[in-house]
Design a protein around this motif. Structure first.
Motif, PDB file in Angstrom:
ATOM      1  N   GLY A   1     -22.140  -8.839   7.215  1.00 31.74           N
ATOM      2  CA  GLY A   1     -22.299  -7.663   8.047  1.00 31.74           C
ATOM      3  C   GLY A   1     -20.888  -7.734   9.005  1.00 31.74           C
ATOM      4  N   HIS A   2     -20.662  -6.458   9.428  1.00 33.80           N
ATOM      5  CA  HIS A   2     -19.478  -6.056  10.176  1.00 33.80           C
ATOM      6  C   HIS A   2     -19.813  -5.695  11.672  1.00 33.80           C
ATOM      7  N   ASP A   3     -19.083  -6.259  12.553  1.00 35.21           N
ATOM      8  CA  ASP A   3     -19.050  -5.667  13.982  1.00 35.21           C
ATOM      9  C   ASP A   3     -17.886  -4.814  14.112  1.00 35.21           C
ATOM     10  N   PRO A   4     -17.912  -3.637  14.213  1.00 35.29           N
ATOM     11  CA  PRO A   4     -16.534  -2.698  14.531  1.00 35.29           C
ATOM     12  C   PRO A   4     -16.327  -2.725  15.774  1.00 35.29           C
ATOM     13  N   HIS A   5     -17.004  -3.392  16.906  1.00 31.56           N
ATOM     14  CA  HIS A   5     -16.690  -3.373  18.128  1.00 31.56           C
ATOM     15  C   HIS A   5     -15.947  -4.719  18.708  1.00 31.56           C
ATOM     16  N   GLN A   6     -16.137  -5.643  17.829  1.00 24.80           N
ATOM     17  CA  GLN A   6     -15.682  -7.102  18.098  1.00 24.80           C
ATOM     18  C   GLN A   6     -14.008  -6.992  17.972  1.00 24.80           C
ATOM     19  N   LYS A   7     -13.551  -7.850  19.002  1.00 20.01           N
ATOM     20  CA  LYS A   7     -12.322  -7.823  19.699  1.00 20.01           C
ATOM     21  C   LYS A   7     -11.742  -8.858  18.435  1.00 20.01           C
ATOM     22  N   LEU A   8     -10.579  -8.829  17.904  1.00 21.97           N
ATOM     23  CA  LEU A   8     -10.052  -9.672  17.089  1.00 21.97           C
ATOM     24  C   LEU A   8      -9.130 -10.548  17.400  1.00 21.97           C
ATOM     25  N   ASP A   9      -9.156 -11.839  16.938  1.00 20.40           N
ATOM     26  CA  ASP A   9      -8.102 -12.811  17.653  1.00 20.40           C
ATOM     27  C   ASP A   9      -6.807 -12.143  18.000  1.00 20.40           C
ATOM     28  N   THR A  10      -6.254 -13.136  19.151  1.00 18.39           N
ATOM     29  CA  THR A  10      -4.808 -12.666  19.242  1.00 18.39           C
ATOM     30  C   THR A  10      -3.901 -13.013  18.369  1.00 18.39           C
ATOM     31  N   GLY A  11      -3.051 -11.791  18.038  1.00 21.68           N
ATOM     32  CA  GLY A  11      -1.902 -12.315  16.658  1.00 21.68           C
ATOM     33  C   GLY A  11      -2.604 -11.412  15.621  1.00 21.68           C
ATOM     34  N   ILE A  12      -3.831 -11.115  15.463  1.00 27.09           N
ATOM     35  CA  ILE A  12      -4.118 -10.250  14.410  1.00 27.09           C
ATOM     36  C   ILE A  12      -3.986  -8.900  14.567  1.00 27.09           C
ATOM     37  N   LEU A  13      -3.397  -8.249  13.832  1.00 30.51           N
ATOM     38  CA  LEU A  13      -3.233  -6.879  13.797  1.00 30.51           C
ATOM     39  C   LEU A  13      -4.299  -5.973  13.279  1.00 30.51           C
ATOM     40  N   GLU A  14      -4.987  -6.344  12.023  1.00 28.80           N
ATOM     41  CA  GLU A  14      -5.904  -5.639  11.712  1.00 28.80           C
ATOM     42  C   GLU A  14      -6.658  -6.387  10.299  1.00 28.80           C
ATOM     43  N   ALA A  15      -7.874  -5.969  10.279  1.00 25.24           N
ATOM     44  CA  ALA A  15      -8.275  -6.683   8.755  1.00 25.24           C
ATOM     45  C   ALA A  15      -8.322  -5.681   7.816  1.00 25.24           C
ATOM     46  N   LEU A  16      -8.156  -5.846   6.472  1.00 28.12           N
ATOM     47  CA  LEU A  16      -7.832  -4.827   5.739  1.00 28.12           C
ATOM     48  C   LEU A  16      -8.282  -5.585   4.065  1.00 28.12           C
ATOM     49  N   TRP A  17      -8.947  -4.713   3.440  1.00 29.08           N
ATOM     50  CA  TRP A  17      -9.345  -4.906   2.080  1.00 29.08           C
ATOM     51  C   TRP A  17      -8.456  -4.375   1.092  1.00 29.08           C
ATOM     52  N   LEU A  18      -8.072  -5.282   0.233  1.00 32.65           N
ATOM     53  CA  LEU A  18      -7.078  -5.157  -0.738  1.00 32.65           C
ATOM     54  C   LEU A  18      -7.503  -5.504  -2.040  1.00 32.65           C
ATOM     55  N   THR A  19      -7.003  -4.650  -3.115  1.00 31.75           N
ATOM     56  CA  THR A  19      -7.388  -5.256  -4.581  1.00 31.75           C
ATOM     57  C   THR A  19      -6.351  -6.243  -4.838  1.00 31.75           C
ATOM     58  N   PRO A  20      -6.668  -6.967  -5.881  1.00 31.09           N
ATOM     59  CA  PRO A  20      -5.420  -8.069  -5.947  1.00 31.09           C
ATOM     60  C   PRO A  20      -4.206  -7.560  -6.422  1.00 31.09           C
ATOM     61  N   GLU A  21      -4.303  -6.271  -7.051  1.00 25.47           N
ATOM     62  CA  GLU A  21      -2.771  -5.559  -7.601  1.00 25.47           C
ATOM     63  C   GLU A  21      -2.298  -4.892  -6.289  1.00 25.47           C
ATOM     64  N   GLU A  22      -2.950  -4.394  -5.189  1.00 23.34           N
ATOM     65  CA  GLU A  22      -2.425  -4.030  -3.968  1.00 23.34           C
ATOM     66  C   GLU A  22      -1.949  -5.174  -3.285  1.00 23.34           C
ATOM     67  N   LEU A  23      -2.615  -6.369  -3.345  1.00 23.59           N
ATOM     68  CA  LEU A  23      -1.900  -7.624  -2.733  1.00 23.59           C
ATOM     69  C   LEU A  23      -0.601  -7.979  -3.325  1.00 23.59           C
ATOM     70  N   ALA A  24      -0.580  -8.001  -4.760  1.00 19.91           N
ATOM     71  CA  ALA A  24       0.602  -8.543  -5.391  1.00 19.91           C
ATOM     72  C   ALA A  24       1.789  -7.745  -5.193  1.00 19.91           C
ATOM     73  N   GLN A  25       1.664  -6.272  -4.898  1.00 17.89           N
ATOM     74  CA  GLN A  25       2.677  -5.315  -4.485  1.00 17.89           C
ATOM     75  C   GLN A  25       3.366  -5.710  -3.344  1.00 17.89           C
ATOM     76  N   ARG A  26       2.591  -6.540  -2.537  1.00 16.77           N
ATOM     77  CA  ARG A  26       2.959  -6.589  -0.961  1.00 16.77           C
ATOM     78  C   ARG A  26       3.325  -8.150  -0.785  1.00 16.77           C
ATOM     79  N   ARG A  27       3.776  -8.741  -1.957  1.00 19.39           N
ATOM     80  CA  ARG A  27       4.160 -10.170  -1.968  1.00 19.39           C
ATOM     81  C   ARG A  27       5.046 -10.748  -0.834  1.00 19.39           C
ATOM     82  N   ALA A  28       6.064  -9.677  -0.910  1.00 17.18           N
ATOM     83  CA  ALA A  28       7.075 -10.144   0.338  1.00 17.18           C
ATOM     84  C   ALA A  28       6.328 -10.506   1.600  1.00 17.18           C
ATOM     85  N   GLU A  29       5.203  -9.968   2.011  1.00 21.20           N
ATOM     86  CA  GLU A  29       4.432  -9.874   3.301  1.00 21.20           C
ATOM     87  C   GLU A  29       3.379 -11.069   3.321  1.00 21.20           C
TER      88      GLU A  29
END
Length: 155
Positions: free
Chosen positions: A93-121
């Motif tokens: 379950g997800h609570d879209p109104h919950q504030k995320l921890d300090t320092g967290i910019l966003e939560a994101l869902w990525l495919t393994p391929e998308e993650l691999a393309q962003r290896r520098a990050e």
């Protein structure tokens, strides 16, 4: 005698419809990608810590279903050593109104391929390694961890 600082950390690999849950967070002023992860707190078992960190960083409630493995990482010589226990979890379950921890910019869902393309990050090499181990089918039983009950407070 040499001493070092040990960091006991947890992380989760959460999959939903072929995508994995990550956080974009700041580290030393830079935006990086990591699994939901953080330090275990005093009096907290590792699964509780993984659940809490995932909720605080992503606003997703999860069910811990398996153990992926243990990962040891020292970012550079002389730095503390990170002992990461990585769990497998399913979103519940997800609570879209919950504030995320300090320092967290966003939560994101990525495919393994998308993650691999962003290896520098990636925050560390453990991000890709945990995904590789997960994709390989590695699954360890949760009862591989024995947590001795915490002692009661003395009064």
């Amino acid at each position: 005698m040499n001493s070092f600082q040990a960091h006991i950390t947890v992380a989760t690999v959460v999959e939903h419809e072929g995508r994995l849950l990550f956080v974009r967070e700041t580290q030393n002023g830079e935006a990086v990608i990591n699994q939901p992860a953080g330090h275990a707190e005093f009096g907290e078992d590792l699964m509780q810590a993984a659940y809490r960190e995932t909720l605080e960083e992503t606003a997703w409630r999860v069910e811990i279903t398996g153990l992926l493995g243990w990962y040891i990482f020292q970012p550079y010589k002389g730095a503390g050593v990170y002992y990461r226990t990585c769990f497998i979890a399913e979103p519940r379950g997800h609570d879209p109104h919950q504030k995320l921890d300090t320092g967290i910019l966003e939560a994101l869902w990525l495919t393994p391929e998308e993650l691999a393309q962003r290896r520098a990050e990636h925050r560390s090499p453990l991000v890709a390694r945990c995904v590789e181990d997960y994709q390989s089918g590695r699954r360890l039983p949760l009862d591989a961890i024995y947590q001795h009950p915490w002692p009661l407070q003395r009064g």
